[in-house]
Each structure stands twice: as structure tokens, then as C-alpha cells.
Design an enzyme around this catalytic site. Structure first.
Site, PDB file in Angstrom:
ATOM      1  N   CYS A 136       0.799  -1.090  -0.064  1.00 57.98           N
ATOM      2  CA  CYS A 136       0.070   0.006   0.000  1.00 57.98           C
ATOM      3  C   CYS A 136       0.739   1.219   0.210  1.00 57.98           C
ATOM      4  O   CYS A 136       1.358   1.657   0.892  1.00 57.98           O
ATOM      5  CB  CYS A 136      -0.808   0.032   0.963  1.00 57.98           C
ATOM      6  SG  CYS A 136      -1.965   1.495   1.199  1.00 57.98           S
ATOM      7  N   CYS A 139      -0.509   4.014   2.106  1.00 58.61           N
ATOM      8  CA  CYS A 139      -0.356   3.879   3.666  1.00 58.61           C
ATOM      9  C   CYS A 139       0.914   4.103   4.043  1.00 58.61           C
ATOM     10  O   CYS A 139       1.384   4.854   5.059  1.00 58.61           O
ATOM     11  CB  CYS A 139      -0.616   2.510   4.009  1.00 58.61           C
ATOM     12  SG  CYS A 139      -2.419   1.814   3.060  1.00 58.61           S
ATOM     13  N   ASP A 140       1.955   3.549   3.342  1.00 59.22           N
ATOM     14  CA  ASP A 140       3.508   3.626   3.604  1.00 59.22           C
ATOM     15  C   ASP A 140       4.457   4.254   2.880  1.00 59.22           C
ATOM     16  O   ASP A 140       5.408   4.546   3.348  1.00 59.22           O
ATOM     17  CB  ASP A 140       3.991   2.092   3.774  1.00 59.22           C
ATOM     18  CG  ASP A 140       3.179   1.130   4.296  1.00 59.22           C
ATOM     19  OD1 ASP A 140       2.577   1.694   5.480  1.00 59.22           O
ATOM     20  OD2 ASP A 140       3.019   0.055   4.257  1.00 59.22           O
TER      21      ASP A 140
END
Ligand code: FAD
Ligand code: NAP
Length: 316
Positions: A136, A139-140
């Protein structure tokens, strides 16, 4: 308590099914979603192809935030639970079993449990998952601001997320096992014209390297058999998805309805499965185009069918 319709999954398919089922007159409709509603598109940094949603830099989360509220306005109930199994009773009603051990019955069921990112299968992938290996970018990606990352895959997701990461990271090395991509031509052009994306093609990921702090890089096998090491603290894999069909798996190991060999649910043009009253929608159904707009369309079609089905039941 008997639901008119149980909806399993709260992605674009399930939410749209909920909107149409409740607005279309079904009384007791509950959507079971194990996490936050919105589905996998909430992990996407940018969506440009949902008709009418033309906002600049619109993220998947931005797109999906209003959907649950719109459904609730028409009476859709949302329960945050994981469904473990959908089974059929001798009177043709369905039982929805949940992970807390409880269950509920329903006259009709619309399943839209979507799909889950696959693991690529190279050495160290599981060991470093969540510690430098990610699926992701939204997300990261921020953890690698100003640093170098590797992206693995050659489909729409890999290319789009490589573009996203190229804006945050100093360099993106895109590793793909062939020399042609499975992606929209405009996306391929954008990737090729982005200065800080390096393409490493005909390259198979072998092993993610690391130390106690996390990932240090990726070894790939090139077409001539030699190994190239790419230094990077972050490795993002986008190598496709598995169909989430487990809720249809029965105690005896068979599936509740007919499936394709690759595990998608067989449906007709109206999202009807081989079992009357059971519908499959979105990424999990046969030949799914795997698009938000299509998943939403499936949800609407299935709900309209469920309304007619439940109505006919009450006249028998
Ligand atoms: P999902 O979105 O997968 O939703 C399924 C839901 O079911 C999930 O919320 C899950 O938590 C829930 N669930 C699963 N199992 C259970 C269970 N047992 N009990 C309860 N709940 C359960 N599409 C586009 O149109 N445009 C794009 O630009 C685009 N970009 C993408 C970028 C990325 C990174 C990814 C991963 C996908 C992208 N897609 C894009 C594809 C799009 O996200 C999917 O086609 C769409 O989300 C499918 O919707 P769905 O409702 O079928 O399933
Ligand atoms: P995908 O299209 O299945 O592509 C997966 C990629 O990963 C392929 O290039 C594949 O290589 C590679 N791969 C698979 N297993 C691998 C392994 N073990 N090691 C190394 N590489 C591996 O998956 P996706 O990109 O996630 O897309 C899924 C669906 O969502 C598609 O239908 C896509 O069109 C859709 N989607 C659409 C959009 C959009 O419309 N903007 C955005 C994202 C996703 P090969 O090519 O060699 O098989």
C-alpha cells in the site's frame, strides 16, 4: 429475526447494493463489513476514472467517504463483523455465520467481498512484511520521503503506485518480470516519461535483503541469469489479487454456488449465482473488470434482482 437482504462486504459493490436495496423498498437490510466501509479503493492514492468525480488529486478515500452516509439515510444498517460463512437452509433461506460465533438469517444475500493483494513469493517477503515490504503506497509511501524505493509488478496498480511514489521518493526502481506492461497506454507513457523512475525489465525478484532495522534492498535475477542488487529501504509489491471467496466455502469443502476454476463466482448478466436468492458482485465475480464503477453497477443490478426475488417469495 429474518433479514430481507444480507450484504456481505462494504466496498463499492456492497455499498451500492445497500443503497439500491433500501431505496427500492426492502425493509431489513444489513451490510456486514469487517473493517471500515469503502473497500480496497480507499488504499489508492488517486482515482481519475470514476465518472463525475473530477476533483484534482482525488484519493480513493476521498471518493468513498460519502457513500456509507448516503446509504444510511435510506435505512441501510451497517454491522462491523466478519462473516465466516453463508449457507442455505432447507427452506431456501440463508444463514450468515459470523466470526463471533453468532448468526443471522436472510431471505436473500448479496456477496461483495472483493479481493486481497497477492504476495509475490520472493525470499524474505513475509519476514519483512510491514517492516519495509508493503502492498500500500498510500499507507506507507510517506515513510520513504526523499528515499529510494522498489516497486514490483507490471499492471495498472504497480504503474500508478510507482507514479505516486515518484512524487514522494527520490527514486523509484520499477521491477517487472517481462518487458511489456498490463496497463493503460497513457499510464505507461507517464511512467516512461518520469525522470526518477528507472525500469528494470525481464527481472524476477529473488530476495529482499535486510538487517535488524528493516529492509536494505532487493536482489533480482536478470534475463542473462546474473543477479542485480537494488539498494532501497522500501519494497512495494503490486502483483495482483486473490478473490475473497471464503464465505461461500461450505463445511464439506464445496462452494455454495458454481465457481470458475480461478475461484471467481459464476454469475449471469443479472449477478445471479447458481443458487436462487444469492448474488455475487464486484471484483469477486466472473469476468469482473475490477473497476469501482463496475463494482457499483453490479451492486445496483444485484439489489434490483433481490428486491424482485424477496417480493416474489412473499406472494408464494
Ligand atoms: P472491495 O473494494 O475489495 O471491497 C470488499 C469489502 O469486503 C472490503 O471492504 C472487505 O473488508 C470486505 N470483506 C471481505 N471479506 C469479508 C468478510 N468475510 N466479512 C465482512 N466483510 C468482508 N478501480 C478503478 O475503477 N479505478 C482506479 O483508479 C483503481 N485504482 C486502484 C488502485 C489500487 C491500489 C487498488 C488495490 C485497486 C484499484 N482499483 C481501481 C480497483 C477497485 O478498487 C476495485 O475494483 C473495487 O474496489 C472493487 O470493489 P468491491 O466492492 O468488489 O470489493
Ligand atoms: P494485474 O493486472 O494482475 O497485474 C499484476 C502484475 O504483477 C503483472 O504485471 C504480473 O506480471 C506481475 N506479477 C504477478 N505475479 C508476480 C510475481 N510472483 N512476481 C513478480 N511479478 C508478478 O494486477 P493489478 O495491477 O493489481 O490490477 C488488478 C486489476 O485492477 C486489473 O484488472 C486492473 O486493470 C485493475 N486496476 C485498474 C486501475 C485503473 O483503472 N486505473 C488501477 C488499478 C487496478 P505479468 O504481466 O508477467 O503477468
Amino acid at each position: 429475526m429474518m433479514l430481507d437482504c444480507a450484504i456481505i462486504g462494504g466496498g463499492p459493490a456492497g455499498l451500492t447494493a445497500g443503497l439500491y436495496a433500501t431505496r427500492g423498498g426492502l425493509d431489513n437490510v444489513t451490510m456486514f463489513e469487517k473493517g471500515m466501509p469503502g473497500g480496497q479503493i480507499t488504499q489508492s492514492s488517486e482515482i481519475e476514472n470514476y465518472p463525475g468525480a473530477t476533483g484534482h488529486n482525488l484519493s480513493g478515500m476521498d471518493l468513498m467517504i460519502p457513500w456509507p452516509e448516503q446509504c444510511q439515510r435510506f435505512g441501510l444498517k451497517h454491522e462491523m463483523s466478519e462473516v465466516t460463512r453463508v449457507s442455505q437452509n432447507s427452506d431456501k433461506t440463508f444463514t450468515i455465520s459470523k466470526s463471533d460465533g453468532s448468526s443471522i438469517m436472510a431471505k436473500s444475500v448479496i456477496v461483495g467481498t472483493g479481493s486481497t493483494p497477492k504476495r509475490a513469493g520472493f525470499e524474505g517477503e513475509d519476514k519483512y512484511f510491514g517492516r519495509g515490504v508493503s502492498t500500500c503506497a498510500t499507507c506507507d509511501g510517506f515513510f520513504y520521503k526523499g528515499k529510494e524505493v522498489v516497486v514490483i509488478g507490471g499492471g495498472d496498480t504497480a504503474l500508478e503506485e510507482a507514479l505516486y511514489l515518484s512524487k514522494i521518493c527520490s527514486k523509484v526502481t520499477l521491477v517487472h518480470r517481462r518487458d511489456t506492461f498490463r496497463s493503460a497506454p497513457s499510464t505507461i507513457d507517464r511512467v516512461k516519461n518520469t525522470d526518477n523512475i528507472e525500469l528494470v525489465l525481464n527481472a524476477v525478484p529473488k530476495e529482499v535483503t535486510g538487517d535488524p532495522m528493516g529492509v536494505t534492498g532487493l536482489d533480482v535475477i536478470l534475463s542473462d541469469g546474473t543477479i542485480r542488487h537494488i539498494d532501497a529501504p522500501g519494497v512495494f509489491t503490486f502483483v495482483g489479487n486473490d478473490v475473497n471467496n471464503q464465505v461461500l466455502l461450505q463445511e464439506d469443502g464445496s462452494f455454495l454456488c458454481d465457481m470458475t476454476p480461478s475461484g471467481q463466482v459464476k454469475v449471469d448478466i443479472n449477478m445471479r449465482t447458481s443458487v436462487a436468492g444469492l448474488y455475487a458482485t464486484g471484483d469477486m465475480r466472473e469476468d469482473a473488470p475490477k473497476q469501482v464503477v463496475c463494482a457499483a453497477g453490479d451492486g445496483a443490478v444485484a439489489a434490483l434482482q433481490a428486491i424482485t426475488y424477496v417480493d416474489e417469495l412473499s406472494h408464494h
